[in-house]
Enzyme design. Structure first.
Site, short mmCIF file in Angstrom:
data_model
loop_
_atom_site.label_atom_id
_atom_site.label_comp_id
_atom_site.label_asym_id
_atom_site.label_seq_id
_atom_site.Cartn_x
_atom_site.Cartn_y
_atom_site.Cartn_z
N LYS A 129 0.85 -1.20 0.00
CA LYS A 129 0.00 0.00 0.00
C LYS A 129 0.87 1.23 0.00
O LYS A 129 1.98 1.21 0.53
CB LYS A 129 -0.88 0.01 1.27
N GLY A 130 0.39 2.30 -0.62
CA GLY A 130 1.13 3.57 -0.56
C GLY A 130 0.15 4.66 -0.17
O GLY A 130 -1.00 4.37 0.14
N PHE B 129 -1.28 6.60 -1.99
CA PHE B 129 -2.15 6.87 -3.16
C PHE B 129 -3.25 5.83 -3.27
O PHE B 129 -4.36 6.11 -3.66
CB PHE B 129 -1.31 6.79 -4.43
N ASP C 179 11.39 11.01 -3.48
CA ASP C 179 11.05 9.97 -2.48
C ASP C 179 12.02 8.79 -2.61
O ASP C 179 11.62 7.63 -2.52
CB ASP C 179 9.60 9.52 -2.66
C1 4HZ Z 1 3.03 -0.03 -2.95
C2 4HZ Z 1 4.04 -1.03 -3.48
N1 4HZ Z 1 4.61 -1.72 -2.35
C3 4HZ Z 1 5.33 -2.89 -2.52
N2 4HZ Z 1 5.63 -3.37 -3.76
C4 4HZ Z 1 6.34 -4.55 -3.84
C5 4HZ Z 1 6.69 -5.11 -5.13
C6 4HZ Z 1 7.25 -6.36 -5.32
N3 4HZ Z 1 7.47 -6.57 -6.64
C7 4HZ Z 1 7.07 -5.48 -7.32
N4 4HZ Z 1 7.11 -5.26 -8.64
C8 4HZ Z 1 6.67 -4.08 -9.09
C9 4HZ Z 1 6.16 -3.11 -8.25
CL1 4HZ Z 1 5.60 -1.59 -8.89
C10 4HZ Z 1 6.09 -3.30 -6.87
C11 4HZ Z 1 6.56 -4.52 -6.41
N5 4HZ Z 1 6.77 -5.23 -2.75
C12 4HZ Z 1 6.48 -4.76 -1.52
C13 4HZ Z 1 5.76 -3.58 -1.38
F1 4HZ Z 1 5.45 -3.09 -0.16
C14 4HZ Z 1 5.10 -0.26 -4.25
O1 4HZ Z 1 4.88 0.10 -5.40
N6 4HZ Z 1 6.20 0.07 -3.57
C15 4HZ Z 1 7.15 0.98 -4.15
C16 4HZ Z 1 8.19 0.20 -4.96
F2 4HZ Z 1 7.64 -0.36 -6.06
F3 4HZ Z 1 9.16 1.05 -5.31
F4 4HZ Z 1 8.69 -0.79 -4.18
#
Ligand code: 4HZ
Length: 268
Positions: free
Chosen positions: A21-22, A24, A140
């Site tokens: 979750k973020g 957004f 960020d």
């Molecule tokens: C809210 C989302 N959070 C997370 N995403 C992922 C993820 C695994 N594999 C992934 N592959 C493509 C994407 Cl876009 C995310 C993940 N893993 C753990 C998380 F908590 C996110 O976008 N975080 C920002 C960032 F992408 F920079 F890590």
């Protein structure tokens, strides 16, 4: 008419599990499976939570910004998925199986080497150098926003707070205090809401700190075994360079790239 590869049909986007979750909305792991036989590719789908403050307009800007980036060290844009008759949209990105750098470094803290940390640092610098050529300020940069593609490749992700510098200024002044977590912010961001490539450099210093303290912010478990003392002190001086109070005196990402590359050479 050539098939538009960046248009994902909602009916073929099969939900698998939540990724995170973020501020957004949320990102979900899905399989885009138009043939319906589970041979489709895995993708990360960022859905906007309409009421969560961030509006569709900001989201559309984020989609546009990501769609024009082409760099090995930046998460790949795949396309968009419209639903509710184009009233709502989701951002479709490549799925990186090893997850965020925060979790990866902590999980692998017992067998991750200085060399691999330096390799990751160098890739983040190169990704940030590329962003600078597009006049993007990430705003960020943090280990939680770096993704791990495989044991030797990381990528910058999450462009939700990214701003494009105006043509005539090398900094972006926010009208009111932003949403970036304070620990990662440079003094000029905190004092004057001024964001620039150099404030991203400050955040990069924090990412080095996160990396070399195994993303365990509770204590500074630097790599203290004696043969790394040299790197420990050199890495530490790199962080301090990034935390130069005066942003004009802070190194650029190209300066940092060269320094890290030299450290990798010295590590042979
Ligand atoms: C809210 C989302 N959070 C997370 N995403 C992922 C993820 C695994 N594999 C992934 N592959 C493509 C994407 Cl876009 C995310 C993940 N893993 C753990 C998380 F908590 C996110 O976008 N975080 C920002 C960032 F992408 F920079 F890590």
């Amino acid at each position: 008419v050539p098939h538009d590869q960046t248009l994902f049909e909602e009916r073929h986007l099969c939900y698998i599990s939540p990724l995170g979750k973020g501020n957004f909305g949320c990102v979900e792991l899905c399989r885009y499976d138009p043939l319906g036989d589970n041979t489709g590719e895995l993708v990360a789908v960022k859905k906007l939570q309409p009421n969560k403050g961030s509006n569709l307009e900001d989201f559309q800007k984020e989609v546009k910004m990501l769609s024009v980036l082409h760099c090995d060290y930046i998460v790949k844009y795949r396309g968009v998925c419209y639903s509710m008759g184009r009233l709502s949209m989701s951002l479709v990105m490549e799925y990186l199986p090893y997850g965020s750098l925060t979790g990866y470094v902590w999980t692998n803290r017992h067998n991750i080497t200085t060399r691999r940390m330096l390799l990751f640092s160098s890739q983040i610098c190169k990704g940030m150098e590329y962003l600078q050529t597009q006049r993007y300020v990430h705003r960020d940069l943090a280990a939680r926003n770096i993704l791990v593609a495989n044991e030797s490749l990381v990528k910058i992700a999450d462009f939700g707070l990214t701003k494009v510098l105006p043509f005539d200024k090398e900094y972006y002044r926010l009208s009111q205090p932003g949403q970036s977590p304070l620990f990662w912010l440079a003094p000029e961001c905190l004092n004057e809401n001024k964001f620039s490539h150099k404030s991203d450099v400050w955040s990069f210093g924090i990412v080095l700190h996160e990396l070399f303290s195994y993303c365990d912010n509770r204590c500074l478990m630097f790599i203290l075994n004696y043969n790394n003392m040299f790197f420990c002190s050199v890495v530490y001086s790199l962080m301090k360079d990034c935390w130069t109070y005066d942003f004009d005196k802070r190194p650029s990402f190209s300066d940092l790239s060269k320094k890290v590359e030299n450290m990798i050479q010295d590590d042979r």
